[in-house]
Design a protein around this motif. Structure first.
Motif, mmCIF file in Angstrom:
data_model
loop_
_atom_site.group_PDB
_atom_site.id
_atom_site.type_symbol
_atom_site.label_atom_id
_atom_site.label_comp_id
_atom_site.label_asym_id
_atom_site.label_seq_id
_atom_site.Cartn_x
_atom_site.Cartn_y
_atom_site.Cartn_z
ATOM 1 N N LYS A 201 49.469 69.387 46.354
ATOM 2 C CA LYS A 201 50.791 68.819 46.647
ATOM 3 C C LYS A 201 50.838 67.346 46.250
ATOM 4 C CE LYS A 201 54.117 68.184 50.425
ATOM 5 N NZ LYS A 201 54.361 68.397 51.887
ATOM 6 N N GLU A 202 49.785 66.603 46.590
ATOM 7 C CA GLU A 202 49.740 65.189 46.218
ATOM 8 C C GLU A 202 49.625 65.013 44.702
ATOM 9 O OE1 GLU A 202 49.664 62.029 48.477
ATOM 10 O OE2 GLU A 202 51.028 63.691 48.892
ATOM 11 N N LEU A 203 48.810 65.849 44.063
ATOM 12 C CA LEU A 203 48.676 65.759 42.601
ATOM 13 C C LEU A 203 50.019 65.953 41.911
ATOM 14 C CD1 LEU A 203 45.359 67.736 41.930
ATOM 15 C CD2 LEU A 203 45.716 65.289 41.652
ATOM 16 N N ASN A 204 50.765 66.949 42.344
ATOM 17 C CA ASN A 204 52.068 67.223 41.728
ATOM 18 C C ASN A 204 53.057 66.097 41.997
ATOM 19 O OD1 ASN A 204 51.185 69.687 40.734
ATOM 20 N ND2 ASN A 204 51.785 70.799 42.582
ATOM 21 N N ARG A 205 53.041 65.572 43.225
ATOM 22 C CA ARG A 205 53.967 64.493 43.577
ATOM 23 C C ARG A 205 53.664 63.225 42.789
ATOM 24 N NH1 ARG A 205 53.985 60.131 46.928
ATOM 25 N NH2 ARG A 205 51.874 60.560 47.709
ATOM 26 N N LEU A 206 52.402 62.865 42.713
ATOM 27 C CA LEU A 206 52.021 61.623 42.061
ATOM 28 C C LEU A 206 52.160 61.701 40.543
ATOM 29 C CD1 LEU A 206 48.926 60.910 44.302
ATOM 30 C CD2 LEU A 206 51.050 59.601 44.276
ATOM 31 N N GLU A 207 51.969 62.889 39.996
ATOM 32 C CA GLU A 207 52.161 63.048 38.560
ATOM 33 C C GLU A 207 53.599 62.727 38.166
ATOM 34 O OE1 GLU A 207 51.401 63.553 34.681
ATOM 35 O OE2 GLU A 207 49.906 63.549 36.275
ATOM 36 N N LEU A 214 48.996 52.517 35.727
ATOM 37 C CA LEU A 214 48.973 52.098 37.119
ATOM 38 C C LEU A 214 48.304 53.177 37.957
ATOM 39 C CD1 LEU A 214 49.975 50.032 39.297
ATOM 40 C CD2 LEU A 214 52.016 51.474 39.507
ATOM 41 N N LEU A 215 47.301 52.772 38.754
ATOM 42 C CA LEU A 215 46.696 53.687 39.708
ATOM 43 C C LEU A 215 47.586 53.744 40.940
ATOM 44 C CD1 LEU A 215 42.985 52.440 39.530
ATOM 45 C CD2 LEU A 215 44.074 54.225 38.162
ATOM 46 N N LEU A 216 47.658 54.910 41.554
ATOM 47 C CA LEU A 216 48.508 55.089 42.727
ATOM 48 C C LEU A 216 47.656 55.413 43.949
ATOM 49 C CD1 LEU A 216 51.381 57.242 41.182
ATOM 50 C CD2 LEU A 216 51.372 54.774 41.590
ATOM 51 N N LYS A 217 48.053 54.878 45.103
ATOM 52 C CA LYS A 217 47.375 55.167 46.354
ATOM 53 C C LYS A 217 48.057 56.333 47.058
ATOM 54 C CE LYS A 217 47.810 50.868 47.721
ATOM 55 N NZ LYS A 217 47.752 49.621 48.508
ATOM 56 N N CYS A 218 47.274 57.121 47.776
ATOM 57 C CA CYS A 218 47.859 58.223 48.532
ATOM 58 C C CYS A 218 46.942 58.572 49.699
ATOM 59 C CB CYS A 218 48.074 59.449 47.638
ATOM 60 S SG CYS A 218 46.545 60.164 47.022
ATOM 61 N N GLU A 219 47.427 59.411 50.575
ATOM 62 C CA GLU A 219 46.675 59.803 51.765
ATOM 63 C C GLU A 219 46.990 61.261 52.085
ATOM 64 O OE1 GLU A 219 45.478 57.723 56.031
ATOM 65 O OE2 GLU A 219 47.216 57.004 54.899
ATOM 66 N N CYS A 262 43.136 57.623 49.059
ATOM 67 C CA CYS A 262 42.630 57.983 47.736
ATOM 68 C C CYS A 262 43.366 57.193 46.666
ATOM 69 C CB CYS A 262 42.856 59.475 47.459
ATOM 70 S SG CYS A 262 42.261 60.554 48.738
ATOM 71 N N LEU A 263 42.790 57.207 45.477
ATOM 72 C CA LEU A 263 43.461 56.700 44.291
ATOM 73 C C LEU A 263 43.724 57.868 43.354
ATOM 74 C CD1 LEU A 263 41.555 53.373 43.524
ATOM 75 C CD2 LEU A 263 43.720 53.682 44.748
ATOM 76 N N TYR A 264 44.910 57.860 42.770
ATOM 77 C CA TYR A 264 45.286 58.917 41.822
ATOM 78 C C TYR A 264 45.292 58.349 40.410
ATOM 79 C CZ TYR A 264 48.152 61.910 38.920
ATOM 80 O OH TYR A 264 48.607 62.678 37.892
ATOM 81 N N ASN A 265 44.722 59.139 39.496
ATOM 82 C CA ASN A 265 44.760 58.774 38.082
ATOM 83 C C ASN A 265 44.473 60.013 37.247
ATOM 84 O OD1 ASN A 265 44.901 57.012 35.794
ATOM 85 N ND2 ASN A 265 42.664 57.002 35.707
ATOM 86 N N ASN A 266 45.325 60.277 36.287
ATOM 87 C CA ASN A 266 45.062 61.296 35.269
ATOM 88 C C ASN A 266 44.667 62.657 35.857
ATOM 89 O OD1 ASN A 266 44.794 62.296 32.647
ATOM 90 N ND2 ASN A 266 42.659 61.673 32.483
ATOM 91 N N GLY A 267 45.444 63.108 36.832
ATOM 92 C CA GLY A 267 45.203 64.435 37.395
ATOM 93 C C GLY A 267 44.062 64.516 38.381
ATOM 94 N N ARG A 268 43.586 63.373 38.889
ATOM 95 C CA ARG A 268 42.469 63.345 39.837
ATOM 96 C C ARG A 268 42.840 62.553 41.084
ATOM 97 N NH1 ARG A 268 40.027 61.840 35.009
ATOM 98 N NH2 ARG A 268 40.240 59.666 35.664
ATOM 99 N N THR A 425 44.523 47.009 49.795
ATOM 100 C CA THR A 425 45.837 46.899 50.431
ATOM 101 C C THR A 425 46.883 46.462 49.410
ATOM 102 O OG1 THR A 425 45.214 44.662 51.164
ATOM 103 C CG2 THR A 425 44.884 46.465 52.725
ATOM 104 N N ASN A 426 47.070 45.160 49.289
ATOM 105 C CA ASN A 426 48.081 44.650 48.352
ATOM 106 C C ASN A 426 47.487 44.292 46.987
ATOM 107 O OD1 ASN A 426 50.132 44.803 50.328
ATOM 108 N ND2 ASN A 426 49.465 42.855 51.201
ATOM 109 N N HIS A 427 46.292 44.727 46.725
ATOM 110 C CA HIS A 427 45.647 44.427 45.452
ATOM 111 C C HIS A 427 46.360 45.164 44.314
ATOM 112 C CE1 HIS A 427 42.642 44.000 48.656
ATOM 113 N NE2 HIS A 427 42.109 43.046 47.919
#
Length: 592
Positions: A201-207, A214-219, A262-268, A425-427
């Protein structure tokens, strides 16, 4: 030249400068005390024999305090007792033999998966051995098992970790899901999907959200009972050793990713276990040749670096730069990268040269195919992630590094977080194109970029130092890399090395723009097969796992990429089965 007279060789060549370094190592091991919460990194350069000398020092120390009665070793009587952590099982055995030989006593015990069954129900017996040797993997397991860890620590004073041992990161992608799917019985596939549902679910949303570099944060979220119930069911299954390790790593990944951001990037999705920490004794040493290169140590609040001067001179080495962007994404855009590389290797190789080629795991099969086609002799192939600490190529005279080290970009901010014990955090998680350097992306955040840059240099340095270990031969190094900053920094860590002329690589690019991230079904099938443990697999189940239409499967199996796997002996395709013969590519080309 064997390991022991390598020490004599260096003492003869470098004299007191070398001898003083070994005396410093000895003082750190048998006299120094860091305290339980601090680790001292000794960045003695690669090839100087720090592992061998550590074994000799410990064996000599125990020989001087020659008391064979076991009571001595279970008492506190002023004598140091040791816990040594090695990267590989074969290193554990080698250290046992050296320490026992140098001490003249049977003092060292190695604990591996092969003999652990004899000791896990008799942990008190560990105290009768003045030296216990374990692997990196067991050290990390003990970090999560306080009860068992106490028996390994009891009465011991000095901990020595050989080679870098950083807290690991864990990633989830469709590949990890498919790997588990191939191991578990069909009856548990529904449970597997349930425990991974939140991750998909997170992979699909973040994609859908991601734009630009840009790397994306998620939980990701999950009900705790879902994971525990899944673990209970899979623990009831029977596995071979390789399957067991895969399943255990998958469970570690679930714990890390669902419990932390977590960090999301390129399907991971990638994260780490924030509760996993280094643990130590009263004196803690890390032997790492990259200690002054790897910037993670500078950020680590529990590390002090005992800085060293370089003594090995590389006046008999020549360093060549092949200025080409050797990322796998750029290589995939070319039509003839590997044929042209083989041509260059053959042109610069004499009959007497023994050549090591370092690449990425996924490129080994294709490279091997071209090397065999050109009948290039005395060549060995290895990949990043499986070379540090290995001395198979100690007498080789050439090394070609033909691909960038493969560390996903999202790992670097996580390594900063692990080292500093601070949250991201804000990095800024943005990657920006560096001006004047086509195809080079760096982190906007200076701390993340420092760690990335240092890790790249560290990997390249370790690849180079696999050859000519006793430094008695004329050696050549060829680095294929598009970043002159990386090349120039790498050169600084090879004292006195000669700089050869740059070598130009002439390749052709595909006429149409090929998206390297969009793989065809043959690529996906290769990736999936390489993740599988050894064994037989029903062709229909493999086809479904990769999502290939039944009408196209026979055609895809005839694809050159699949044929290369067969030619290399990695798989065999029969009427109904695909047989995986090796756990990885595991392929070398070596002729005398």
């Amino acid at each position: 030249m064997n390991d022991y007279n390598t020490h004599e060789h260096f003492a003869k060549v470098y004299g007191e400068e070398y001898v003083s370094k070994i005396k410093l190592l000895e003082s750190r091991i048998v006299e120094n005390e860091t305290g339980e919460d601090l680790f001292m990194v000794l960045p003695m350069e690669a090839g100087i024999g720090k592992s061998l000398q550590t074994d000799r020092i410990i064996g000599g120390y125990l020989s001087q305090n020659n008391q064979e009665e076991s009571e001595l070793w279970t008492s506190q009587g002023g004598y140091r007792r040791f816990l040594i952590v090695k990267q590989f099982v074969e290193d554990v055995q080698a250290s046992i033999e050296r320490i026992n030989q140098c001490s003249g006593l049977d003092v060292a015990l190695g604990i591996t998966s092969e003999n652990w069954g004899r000791y896990k129900d008799n942990l008190e017996s560990l105290a009768f051995h003045p030296v216990i040797i374990i692997t990196h993997e067991r050290y990390l397991r003990l970090a999560q098992d306080a009860f068992t860890r106490e028996y390994f620590m009891e009465g011991r004073h000095t901990l020595i970790i050989d080679e870098a041992l950083h807290i690991p990161t864990f990633s989830f992608s469709e590949i990890e899901y498919r790997k588990m799917q191939s191991i578990l019985p069909i009856s548990l596939h529904g449970d597997l999907l349930a425990v991974c549902k939140g991750l998909f679910k997170e992979l699909n949303r973040l994609e859908q959200q991601k734009s630009g570099n840009l790397l994306l944060k998620c939980e990701p979220k999950i009900k705790p009972d879902t994971i525990s119930q899944f673990k209970s069911k899979i623990e009831a299954q029977t596995y071979d050793l390789e399957q067991f390790n895969t399943v255990r790593k998958f469970c570690d990944m679930l714990d890390a990713i669902y419990a932390n951001k977590c960090l999301y990037n390129n399907g991971r999705l990638t994260s780490f276990n924030s509760e996993l920490r280094r643990w130590g004794l009263r004196n803690n040493i890390i032997l790492d040749a990259n200690g002054e290169i790897d910037q993670q140590y500078l950020y680590d609040v529990g590390i002090v670096i005992d800085r060293q001067t370089q003594i090995i001179t590389h006046e008999n080495w020549t360093l060549h730069h092949v200025p080409f962007n050797s990322s796998m994404s750029n290589i995939r855009r070319t039509e003839d990268y590997f044929p042209q590389m083989c041509k260059l290797i053959e042109e610069h190789k004499s009959e007497s040269d023994k050549t090591l080629i370092v690449t990425q795991l996924k490129a080994e099969v294709e490279l091997l195919s071209h090397l065999q086609g050109n009948d290039i002799q005395n060549v060995d192939v290895a990949h990043f992630g499986d070379i540090v600490g290995k001395n198979y190529w100690r007498n080789y005279t050439q090394v070609w590094i033909i691909a960038n080290p493969l560390i996903p970009m999202e790992v670097y901010p996580l390594r900063w977080s692990i080292a500093t014990q601070q949250k991201i955090t804000n990095h800024s998680l943005q990657m920006i194109a560096e001006k004047g350097k086509k195809g080079k992306f760096v982190f906007k955040n200076a701390d993340f970029e420092a760690i990335r840059f240092g890790c790249v240099i560290s990997e390249l340095y370790q690849a180079i130092k696999r050859i000519n270990r006793d430094n008695t031969k004329e050696a050549e190094v060829f680095v294929v890399h598009g970043d002159s900053d990386v090349f120039n920094e790498l050169r600084k860590h090879l004292k006195g090395i000669r700089l050869g002329d740059p070598i130009q690589l002439d390749v052709k690019y595909h006429k149409t723009d090929v998206n390297p991230l969009k793989k065809d079904k043959a690529d996906q099938l290769v990736d999936y097969i390489l993740t599988l443990p050894q064994g037989e697999y029903d062709k229909g189940l493999v086809r479904e796992a990769v999502g290939i239409d039944k009408s196209n499967f026979a055609r895809i199996l005839k694809n050159d990429k699949i044929q290369r796997l067969q030619s290399a002996g990695i798989i065999e395709v029969t009427t109904r089965k695909i047989m995986k013969k090796t756990s990885g590519t595991g392929v070398r080309v070596l002729s005398s």
